[in-house]
Motif scaffolding. Structure first.
Motif, PDB file in Angstrom:
ATOM      1  N   GLN A  44      44.037  29.111  40.407  1.00  0.00           N
ATOM      2  CA  GLN A  44      44.988  29.317  41.662  1.00  0.00           C
ATOM      3  C   GLN A  44      44.368  30.773  42.217  1.00  0.00           C
ATOM      4  O   GLN A  44      44.120  31.696  41.493  1.00  0.00           O
ATOM      5  N   THR A  45      44.641  30.802  43.660  1.00  0.00           N
ATOM      6  CA  THR A  45      44.492  31.908  44.310  1.00  0.00           C
ATOM      7  C   THR A  45      45.674  32.713  44.315  1.00  0.00           C
ATOM      8  O   THR A  45      46.719  31.924  44.799  1.00  0.00           O
ATOM      9  N   LEU A  46      45.457  33.877  43.885  1.00  0.00           N
ATOM     10  CA  LEU A  46      46.737  34.684  43.916  1.00  0.00           C
ATOM     11  C   LEU A  46      47.059  35.469  45.143  1.00  0.00           C
ATOM     12  O   LEU A  46      46.119  35.152  46.019  1.00  0.00           O
ATOM     13  N   THR A  47      48.268  35.773  45.298  1.00  0.00           N
ATOM     14  CA  THR A  47      48.908  36.350  46.647  1.00  0.00           C
ATOM     15  C   THR A  47      47.827  37.573  47.027  1.00  0.00           C
ATOM     16  O   THR A  47      47.736  37.939  48.100  1.00  0.00           O
ATOM     17  N   GLY A  75      54.212  28.093  31.150  1.00  0.00           N
ATOM     18  CA  GLY A  75      54.521  29.331  30.867  1.00  0.00           C
ATOM     19  C   GLY A  75      53.872  30.248  31.678  1.00  0.00           C
ATOM     20  O   GLY A  75      54.312  31.181  32.422  1.00  0.00           O
ATOM     21  N   LEU A  76      52.378  30.057  31.618  1.00  0.00           N
ATOM     22  CA  LEU A  76      51.488  30.865  32.492  1.00  0.00           C
ATOM     23  C   LEU A  76      51.922  30.581  33.803  1.00  0.00           C
ATOM     24  O   LEU A  76      51.826  31.778  34.652  1.00  0.00           O
ATOM     25  N   VAL A  77      52.152  29.403  34.476  1.00  0.00           N
ATOM     26  CA  VAL A  77      52.493  29.400  35.853  1.00  0.00           C
ATOM     27  C   VAL A  77      53.828  30.591  36.009  1.00  0.00           C
ATOM     28  O   VAL A  77      53.734  30.813  37.388  1.00  0.00           O
ATOM     29  N   ILE A  84      52.594  38.547  37.038  1.00  0.00           N
ATOM     30  CA  ILE A  84      51.943  39.004  36.001  1.00  0.00           C
ATOM     31  C   ILE A  84      50.510  38.208  36.046  1.00  0.00           C
ATOM     32  O   ILE A  84      50.619  37.058  35.986  1.00  0.00           O
ATOM     33  N   ALA A  85      49.508  39.153  36.089  1.00  0.00           N
ATOM     34  CA  ALA A  85      48.064  38.364  36.430  1.00  0.00           C
ATOM     35  C   ALA A  85      47.013  39.184  35.506  1.00  0.00           C
ATOM     36  O   ALA A  85      45.951  38.523  36.003  1.00  0.00           O
ATOM     37  N   ASP A  86      47.256  39.958  34.712  1.00  0.00           N
ATOM     38  CA  ASP A  86      46.472  40.637  33.954  1.00  0.00           C
ATOM     39  C   ASP A  86      46.112  39.603  32.652  1.00  0.00           C
ATOM     40  O   ASP A  86      46.689  39.256  32.019  1.00  0.00           O
ATOM     41  N   PRO A  87      44.779  39.358  32.638  1.00  0.00           N
ATOM     42  CA  PRO A  87      44.299  38.379  31.465  1.00  0.00           C
ATOM     43  C   PRO A  87      44.654  38.873  30.102  1.00  0.00           C
ATOM     44  O   PRO A  87      45.229  37.773  29.513  1.00  0.00           O
ATOM     45  N   ALA A  88      44.540  40.129  29.867  1.00  0.00           N
ATOM     46  CA  ALA A  88      45.164  40.377  28.450  1.00  0.00           C
ATOM     47  C   ALA A  88      46.489  40.155  28.271  1.00  0.00           C
ATOM     48  O   ALA A  88      47.059  39.700  27.325  1.00  0.00           O
TER      49      ALA A  88
END
Length: 174
Positions: A44-47, A75-77, A84-88
């Motif tokens: 997905q492209t984030l805002t 849950g991820l979605v 919340i978009a930080d991979p870690a």
């Protein structure tokens, strides 16, 4: 079973654009009689213009694994929907969710910044991406990361990879 798979994890038959990338998905389940399993992805492209790429695999096959996969993907979605978009952080949340569900699995979450062509990624027991560049293919150097659901609190370091024009990045499950 096929309708359930499509509701949980829709497959897009053609390449689709993301900000600065083109994505393509293919799925071949291990159990052909149910056509569902624990493999999942999200793109997905984030805002803010970054692109979020995620892939994972819940241990097992069939409807039980598909149920775990649905919990992780949705849950991820949900976490993405609240910023919340930080991979870690996302991999850490997936780990906690697996602990609550008493399941195990693998995951890889990456954030791509089109302006710098930087890919930041973390993983939990998942195979590293393959990078095809200039006729050669190699695995990206992997950060450490325990299997989802193995330990209640675990850290998931992030590593960076710069992508070039015409690179092909393959995220896959076993």
């Amino acid at each position: 079973a096929g309708q359930l798979q499509n509701l949980i994890q829709p497959l897009v038959p053609e390449p689709f654009p993301l900000n600065g990338l083109e994505a393509l998905v293919s799925y071949l389940p291990a159990e052909s009689y149910t056509r569902v399993g624990g493999d999942w992805y999200h793109a997905q492209t984030l805002t803010d213009g970054r692109v979020l790429l995620a892939i994972g695999d819940v241990v097992g096959h069939g409807l039980e694994a598909a149920s775990g996969m649905a919990h992780l993907r949705f849950g991820l979605v949900a976490w993405l929907s609240i910023g919340i978009a930080d991979p870690a952080t996302l991999v850490g949340h997936l780990n906690q969710l697996c602990g609550q569900l008493a399941i195990t699995g693998t995951a890889l979450v990456a954030a791509y910044e089109p302006a710098t062509r930087s890919l930041l990624w973390a993983r939990a027991g998942h195979p590293p991406p393959l990078l095809a560049r200039g006729g050669a293919v190699e695995e990206l150097d992997s950060p450490p990361g325990l299997l989802l659901g193995a330990v209640g609190q675990s850290s998931y370091p992030v590593v960076a990879q710069r992508l070039e024009v015409d690179d092909v990045l393959l995220l896959y499950t076993d």
